[in-house]
Design a protein around this motif. Structure first.
Motif, PDB file in Angstrom:
ATOM      1  N   PRO A 140     -31.119 -22.982  -6.915  1.00 52.16           N
ATOM      2  CA  PRO A 140     -31.950 -23.636  -5.892  1.00 52.16           C
ATOM      3  C   PRO A 140     -31.871 -22.840  -4.589  1.00 52.16           C
ATOM      4  O   PRO A 140     -30.799 -22.398  -4.173  1.00 52.16           O
ATOM      5  CB  PRO A 140     -31.291 -25.018  -5.737  1.00 52.16           C
ATOM      6  N   LEU A 141     -33.014 -22.672  -3.949  1.00 52.15           N
ATOM      7  CA  LEU A 141     -33.054 -21.937  -2.690  1.00 52.15           C
ATOM      8  C   LEU A 141     -32.722 -22.865  -1.525  1.00 52.15           C
ATOM      9  O   LEU A 141     -33.069 -24.057  -1.546  1.00 52.15           O
ATOM     10  CB  LEU A 141     -34.439 -21.325  -2.466  1.00 52.15           C
ATOM     11  N   PRO A 142     -32.048 -22.342  -0.497  1.00 53.06           N
ATOM     12  CA  PRO A 142     -31.750 -23.159   0.686  1.00 53.06           C
ATOM     13  C   PRO A 142     -33.028 -23.658   1.359  1.00 53.06           C
ATOM     14  O   PRO A 142     -34.076 -23.004   1.287  1.00 53.06           O
ATOM     15  CB  PRO A 142     -30.988 -22.191   1.603  1.00 53.06           C
ATOM     16  N   GLN A 143     -32.935 -24.801   2.001  1.00 51.17           N
ATOM     17  CA  GLN A 143     -34.088 -25.391   2.690  1.00 51.17           C
ATOM     18  C   GLN A 143     -34.212 -24.813   4.097  1.00 51.17           C
ATOM     19  O   GLN A 143     -33.919 -25.465   5.095  1.00 51.17           O
ATOM     20  CB  GLN A 143     -33.958 -26.924   2.738  1.00 51.17           C
ATOM     21  N   ARG A 144     -34.619 -23.552   4.162  1.00 53.85           N
ATOM     22  CA  ARG A 144     -34.873 -22.915   5.451  1.00 53.85           C
ATOM     23  C   ARG A 144     -36.019 -21.914   5.288  1.00 53.85           C
ATOM     24  O   ARG A 144     -36.415 -21.592   4.163  1.00 53.85           O
ATOM     25  CB  ARG A 144     -33.624 -22.221   5.982  1.00 53.85           C
ATOM     26  N   ASP A 145     -36.530 -21.420   6.378  1.00 48.03           N
ATOM     27  CA  ASP A 145     -37.714 -20.567   6.335  1.00 48.03           C
ATOM     28  C   ASP A 145     -37.473 -19.194   6.945  1.00 48.03           C
ATOM     29  O   ASP A 145     -38.335 -18.637   7.602  1.00 48.03           O
ATOM     30  CB  ASP A 145     -38.885 -21.244   7.080  1.00 48.03           C
ATOM     31  N   ASP A 146     -36.298 -18.624   6.722  1.00 52.68           N
ATOM     32  CA  ASP A 146     -36.063 -17.269   7.218  1.00 52.68           C
ATOM     33  C   ASP A 146     -36.745 -16.273   6.279  1.00 52.68           C
ATOM     34  O   ASP A 146     -37.166 -16.620   5.172  1.00 52.68           O
ATOM     35  CB  ASP A 146     -34.567 -16.976   7.337  1.00 52.68           C
ATOM     36  N   PRO A 147     -36.912 -15.007   6.683  1.00 51.30           N
ATOM     37  CA  PRO A 147     -37.655 -14.019   5.878  1.00 51.30           C
ATOM     38  C   PRO A 147     -37.119 -13.842   4.459  1.00 51.30           C
ATOM     39  O   PRO A 147     -37.902 -13.652   3.516  1.00 51.30           O
ATOM     40  CB  PRO A 147     -37.495 -12.735   6.695  1.00 51.30           C
ATOM     41  N   VAL A 148     -35.818 -13.902   4.293  1.00 50.42           N
ATOM     42  CA  VAL A 148     -35.235 -13.695   2.965  1.00 50.42           C
ATOM     43  C   VAL A 148     -35.668 -14.793   1.995  1.00 50.42           C
ATOM     44  O   VAL A 148     -36.057 -14.525   0.858  1.00 50.42           O
ATOM     45  CB  VAL A 148     -33.694 -13.650   3.065  1.00 50.42           C
ATOM     46  N   ILE A 149     -35.603 -16.040   2.443  1.00 47.43           N
ATOM     47  CA  ILE A 149     -35.972 -17.162   1.572  1.00 47.43           C
ATOM     48  C   ILE A 149     -37.479 -17.175   1.312  1.00 47.43           C
ATOM     49  O   ILE A 149     -37.923 -17.482   0.194  1.00 47.43           O
ATOM     50  CB  ILE A 149     -35.513 -18.500   2.200  1.00 47.43           C
ATOM     51  N   LYS A 150     -38.269 -16.819   2.322  1.00 44.90           N
ATOM     52  CA  LYS A 150     -39.725 -16.754   2.114  1.00 44.90           C
ATOM     53  C   LYS A 150     -40.083 -15.739   1.040  1.00 44.90           C
ATOM     54  O   LYS A 150     -40.944 -15.993   0.190  1.00 44.90           O
ATOM     55  CB  LYS A 150     -40.413 -16.394   3.430  1.00 44.90           C
ATOM     56  N   HIS A 199     -34.745 -12.953  -6.574  1.00 43.58           N
ATOM     57  CA  HIS A 199     -35.372 -14.276  -6.522  1.00 43.58           C
ATOM     58  C   HIS A 199     -34.378 -15.378  -6.175  1.00 43.58           C
ATOM     59  O   HIS A 199     -34.742 -16.547  -6.066  1.00 43.58           O
ATOM     60  CB  HIS A 199     -36.148 -14.567  -7.811  1.00 43.58           C
ATOM     61  N   ASN A 200     -33.108 -14.981  -5.981  1.00 46.05           N
ATOM     62  CA  ASN A 200     -32.119 -15.932  -5.474  1.00 46.05           C
ATOM     63  C   ASN A 200     -31.800 -15.708  -4.000  1.00 46.05           C
ATOM     64  O   ASN A 200     -30.866 -16.313  -3.467  1.00 46.05           O
ATOM     65  CB  ASN A 200     -30.828 -15.840  -6.302  1.00 46.05           C
ATOM     66  N   GLY A 201     -32.578 -14.840  -3.351  1.00 41.76           N
ATOM     67  CA  GLY A 201     -32.453 -14.696  -1.903  1.00 41.76           C
ATOM     68  C   GLY A 201     -31.429 -13.686  -1.433  1.00 41.76           C
ATOM     69  O   GLY A 201     -30.821 -13.872  -0.375  1.00 41.76           O
ATOM     70  N   ASP A 202     -31.231 -12.595  -2.182  1.00 40.40           N
ATOM     71  CA  ASP A 202     -30.321 -11.544  -1.726  1.00 40.40           C
ATOM     72  C   ASP A 202     -30.977 -10.780  -0.564  1.00 40.40           C
ATOM     73  O   ASP A 202     -32.063 -10.219  -0.727  1.00 40.40           O
ATOM     74  CB  ASP A 202     -30.033 -10.576  -2.876  1.00 40.40           C
TER      75      ASP A 202
END
Length: 337
Positions: free
Chosen positions: A7-17, A56-59
């Motif tokens: 599950p991805l963190p609930q935030r909107d930084d460039p990495v998660i986007k 796809h896990n936000g590295d």
């Protein structure tokens, strides 16, 4: 079985986007009858499943090669992917210099204290691992060109561009890449194993048993940094043979290097010299031979004979190299004995 993404963190930084965009692209490329799995994307893109999984896990250290391969395999929007990755890249450039400088300072201090080139303790991510390898290259004073030339000399040639891309995280590192870098930087075989174990632990998909063959690295044990003069590399066939047989003895007994060093009453810098085939006084070689108590009779006899053949006065080159080592390490030992 397909990998289940974290599950991805609930935030909107460039990495998660970027990670969300990759997942959406993957989902859009899937059909009811055929899912676009990481394995399939890997086969189509040439990017390892491990690198795709991290992406796809936000590295935050995802490379453009990984993103581009993913998008092309899934027939996605390359322009949007590039725009999102550029934001991640800008974030990396803001954070990496301080992190790299701090890790390099820690690595340099560790190698100075231990007088070796063992893996730096506390590496928790592949990014840190790559930074530590880059610090190792700088510590040995080697440019990428010199490192490339060193890998060619030891029979595992890699171009300067390939080594640069691997160390920068732009291309997935394999065990073969790691072996070439470590051997090119003159890391002793027993310390290479520590680097390999750390590398394997950072990704469960890697298996040190199948991807790492220390036997093939023995040819490179005598390789030193290219910045050192050729005259500094002092070894002989007999000493190299002694080191090889001694390594076989430790393998037969399944004893650790530390246990062997304690038996032989040798400090670790002296053990490194021993396994590098460099000059050691005869009484040290005798202690090393006698310490291999659990080896087979044949191996023990061979060690005894080799130790006896090495009872001789050192050559002028060996005297200079041994004297320099004694001064730098604070070792007070006679030339022979």
């Amino acid at each position: 079985m397909a990998r289940t993404p974290d599950p991805l963190p609930q935030r909107d930084d460039p990495v998660i986007k970027l990670a969300r965009f990759l997942r959406v692209t993957q989902s859009d490329a899937s059909t009811i009858t055929e899912s676009m799995t990481l394995k399939k994307i890997s086969q189509m893109s040439g990017v390892s499943e491990g690198s795709l999984s991290k992406a796809h896990n936000g590295d935050p250290r995802v490379s453009w090669r990984t993103v581009e391969g993913w998008i092309r395999a899934c027939n996605g929007d390359l322009m949007t992917a590039r725009r999102l990755w550029n934001k991640v890249s800008e974030l990396q450039e803001e954070e990496t210099p301080a992190d790299a400088a701090a890790l390099q300072a820690r690595a340099f201090g560790y190698w100075e204290r231990t007088r070796g080139r063992a893996v730096v303790p506390g590496l928790e991510t592949e990014t840190q691992f790559l930074l530590a390898l880059t610090a190792l290259r700088k510590y040995t004073g080697m440019s990428l060109r010199e490192l490339s030339q060193a890998t060619e000399r030891i029979g595992v040639p890699y171009s300067r561009a390939t080594l640069g891309a691997v160390l920068a995280g732009e291309r997935a590192m394999s065990f073969e890449h790691l072996a070439a870098v470590l051997a090119g930087c003159g890391v002793p075989v027993r310390q290479q194993q520590g680097w390999a174990r750390t590398f394997a632990s950072l990704d469960p998909a890697r298996d040190v048993r199948t991807g790492w063959n220390p036997r093939s690295l023995r040819r490179s044990r005598l390789v030193e940094p290219a910045g050192e003069q050729a005259g500094d590399i002092v070894s002989s066939l007999a000493r190299t043979r002694f080191a090889y047989v001694l390594e076989r003895a430790l393998t037969e007994e399944d004893v650790t290097i530390k246990e062997f060093a304690a038996r032989a009453k040798l400090d670790m810098p002296l053990v490194d010299r021993l396994f590098a085939g460099k000059f050691l006084p005869a009484h040290m070689l005798s202690r090393a031979s006698e310490a291999a108590v659990g080896a087979s009779p044949r191996t023990r006899r061979e060690l005894t004979v080799l130790a006896q053949t090495l009872v001789r006065s050192p050559t002028p080159e060996e005297q200079r190299e041994w004297g320099r080592f004694c001064r730098e390490s604070g070792t007070a030992e006679p030339w022979a004995g």
